[in-house]
Design an enzyme around this catalytic site. Structure first.
Site, PDB file in Angstrom:
ATOM      1  CB  CYS A  74      20.741  38.271  45.812  1.00 55.62           C
ATOM      2  SG  CYS A  74      20.540  39.774  46.776  1.00 55.62           S
ATOM      3  CG  LEU A  75      25.494  41.972  43.860  1.00 54.45           C
ATOM      4  CD1 LEU A  75      25.763  43.451  43.573  1.00 54.45           C
ATOM      5  CD2 LEU A  75      26.643  41.112  43.365  1.00 54.45           C
ATOM      6  CG  HIS A 116      16.942  43.755  47.854  1.00 56.61           C
ATOM      7  ND1 HIS A 116      17.392  42.894  48.823  1.00 56.61           N
ATOM      8  CD2 HIS A 116      17.484  43.311  46.691  1.00 56.61           C
ATOM      9  CE1 HIS A 116      18.175  41.971  48.262  1.00 56.61           C
ATOM     10  NE2 HIS A 116      18.235  42.195  46.962  1.00 56.61           N
ATOM     11  CG  HIS A 118      16.121  40.365  42.951  1.00 59.75           C
ATOM     12  ND1 HIS A 118      16.499  39.050  43.105  1.00 59.75           N
ATOM     13  CD2 HIS A 118      16.985  41.090  43.710  1.00 59.75           C
ATOM     14  CE1 HIS A 118      17.530  38.980  43.935  1.00 59.75           C
ATOM     15  NE2 HIS A 118      17.849  40.213  44.310  1.00 59.75           N
ATOM     16  CD  GLU A 119      18.142  44.584  42.657  1.00 57.14           C
ATOM     17  OE1 GLU A 119      18.347  44.868  43.851  1.00 57.14           O
ATOM     18  OE2 GLU A 119      18.767  43.681  42.075  1.00 57.14           O
ATOM     19  N   GLY A 159      21.961  44.366  39.403  1.00 54.02           N
ATOM     20  CA  GLY A 159      21.091  45.294  40.112  1.00 54.02           C
ATOM     21  C   GLY A 159      21.521  45.431  41.561  1.00 54.02           C
ATOM     22  CD  GLN A 209      21.074  44.193  47.256  1.00 57.27           C
ATOM     23  OE1 GLN A 209      20.692  44.811  46.275  1.00 57.27           O
ATOM     24  NE2 GLN A 209      21.742  43.052  47.154  1.00 57.27           N
TER      25      GLN A 209
HETATM   26 NI    NI Z   1      19.325  41.148  45.544  1.00 56.51          NI
END
Ligand code: NI
Length: 168
Positions: free
Chosen positions: A92-93, A138, A134-135, A46, A51
């Site tokens: 997480c990226l 963000h 989670h997304e 995701g 991000q």
């Molecule tokens: Ni993330």
């Protein structure tokens, strides 16, 4: 299509609040394409626009094993969440190499628009439910490590600063 640079925690731009999308145009579709390419290239499940330093309510997700089931959520909203909460491991990226357990509702009902402005609703559970929550965090400036203890957060921040120094 283009790969977009991913911000790393604790970059303050990850704390910005995303604005709703109002125009479902070619610019939005290009953003979605670039976000999808960036997510696949980084082997993520995701990615939120926050991000990649775009502060609009756009998320891309692909939880399939085959990596060919892209799901796009524009202006996502949670309509309902299970009272049952479950711990699961997240990564997480924006926090590469860090994985830890977070507790969240085990299923959610979400409504959103796709990249063409069509509204849809879905019931998500397991990995997809975790990923959507989670997304969506963000988009409100929250990174999953903020659910962890202060001690862990301090360790993660120093680890990330060292990582970004080594890259630079
Ligand atoms: Ni993330």
């Amino acid at each position: 299509m283009a790969l977009l640079p991913i911000l790393h925690y604790p970059d303050p731009r990850l704390r910005k609040i995303a604005k709703p999308v109002t125009r479902f145009d070619e610019r939005l579709r290009a953003l979605v394409d670039n976000m999808a390419q960036t997510m696949y290239d980084a082997n993520g499940v995701g990615l939120a626009a926050t991000q990649v330093d775009v502060h609009e309510r756009v998320i891309v997700i692909d939880t399939s094993d085959t990596r060919d089931q892209l799901q796009v959520f524009v202006n996502p909203r949670i309509l309902g969440a299970s009272p049952v909460r479950r711990l699961s491991e997240e990564g997480c990226l924006s926090v590469p190499g860090v994985y830890d357990e977070v507790e969240r509702p085990e299923s959610v009902t979400v409504e959103a628009e796709d990249e063409r402005g069509r509204t849809f609703r879905l019931e998500a559970e397991q990995l997809l439910a975790v990923c959507i929550q989670h997304e969506m965090d963000h988009l409100t400036g929250k990174v999953f490590v903020e659910y962890l203890s202060q001690l862990k957060q301090t360790r993660i921040r120093s680890r990330m600063r060292k990582l970004d120094r080594d890259i630079a």
